[in-house]
Design an enzyme around this catalytic site. Structure first.
Site, mmCIF file in Angstrom:
data_model
loop_
_atom_site.group_PDB
_atom_site.id
_atom_site.type_symbol
_atom_site.label_atom_id
_atom_site.label_comp_id
_atom_site.label_asym_id
_atom_site.label_seq_id
_atom_site.Cartn_x
_atom_site.Cartn_y
_atom_site.Cartn_z
ATOM 1 N N GLU A 46 0.826 -1.215 0.000
ATOM 2 C CA GLU A 46 0.000 0.000 0.000
ATOM 3 C C GLU A 46 0.859 1.263 0.000
ATOM 4 O OE1 GLU A 46 -2.803 -0.641 3.204
ATOM 5 O OE2 GLU A 46 -3.918 -2.089 1.977
ATOM 6 N N GLU A 57 -1.642 -9.250 -6.578
ATOM 7 C CA GLU A 57 -1.518 -9.832 -7.920
ATOM 8 C C GLU A 57 -0.586 -9.008 -8.808
ATOM 9 O OE1 GLU A 57 -4.197 -9.292 -6.197
ATOM 10 O OE2 GLU A 57 -5.462 -11.075 -6.153
HETATM 11 N N1 THU Z 1 -6.176 -6.506 -2.406
HETATM 12 C C1 THU Z 1 -5.288 -7.306 -3.087
HETATM 13 O O1 THU Z 1 -4.072 -7.233 -2.861
HETATM 14 N N2 THU Z 1 -5.787 -8.164 -4.011
HETATM 15 C C2 THU Z 1 -7.112 -8.350 -4.261
HETATM 16 O O2 THU Z 1 -7.455 -9.092 -5.172
HETATM 17 C C3 THU Z 1 -8.108 -7.693 -3.409
HETATM 18 C C4 THU Z 1 -7.600 -6.533 -2.637
HETATM 19 C C5 THU Z 1 -5.635 -5.564 -1.428
HETATM 20 C C6 THU Z 1 -5.694 -4.125 -1.865
HETATM 21 C C7 THU Z 1 -5.607 -3.415 -0.529
HETATM 22 O O3 THU Z 1 -4.227 -3.298 -0.169
HETATM 23 C C8 THU Z 1 -6.274 -4.364 0.446
HETATM 24 O O4 THU Z 1 -6.352 -5.620 -0.221
HETATM 25 C C9 THU Z 1 -7.673 -3.936 0.866
HETATM 26 O O5 THU Z 1 -8.470 -3.683 -0.225
#
Ligand code: THU
Length: 128
Positions: A46, A57
């Site tokens: 993040e 991903e």
């Molecule tokens: N997130 C992912 O890394 N992959 C996904 O397929 C769904 C969401 C992450 C994005 C963010 O850092 C956190 O999950 C909350 O949305």
């Protein structure tokens, strides 16, 4: 090629522990078997500038390219509890690009083909 789902799941959980998710506090890990037999993984990363956060991903496809490319055969994505997590829509698109219709994605209902997870997907063939 035999798919060792437990091994992919373990790698996804290991990757999830490396997530940088101080804002959402929602760590995600993903791992995959590539068509040459190697394993790759990724975690979400993040950013203080909220919209710039990278999904797990994104990190996975980066690992794919970095370690030699190839095609995704089987993918497992997990949340902080280690349970299977459905990748977001954008990430299904990323997986589709590198695995195509037949790549398998683990769900609570068992492995599903990418084309069933992203029906009528736009992909590389559409640009021909
Ligand atoms: N997130 C992912 O890394 N992959 C996904 O397929 C769904 C969401 C992450 C994005 C963010 O850092 C956190 O999950 C909350 O949305």
């Amino acid at each position: 090629m035999e798919i060792q789902w437990n091994q992919i799941h373990d790698l996804a959980k290991e990757a999830m522990k490396k997530a940088y998710a101080p804002y959402s506090k929602f760590p995600v890990g993903v791992a995959a078997l590539v068509d040459d037999g190697r394993y790759i993984s990724g975690c979400n990363v993040e950013n203080a500038s909220t919209g710039l956060g990278l999904c797990a991903e994104c990190s996975l496809v980066s690992d794919l390219a970095r370690t030699g490319g190839g095609r995704l055969i089987a993918v497992v994505c997990v949340g902080g509890d280690g349970n299977f997590l459905a990748p977001c829509g954008r990430c299904r698109q990323l997986l589709f690009e590198h695995g195509g219709k037949e790549a398998l994605l683990m769900t609570p209902d068992g492995p599903q083909k990418m084309i069933d997870m992203l029906p009528w997907a736009f992909g590389p063939d559409d640009l021909k």
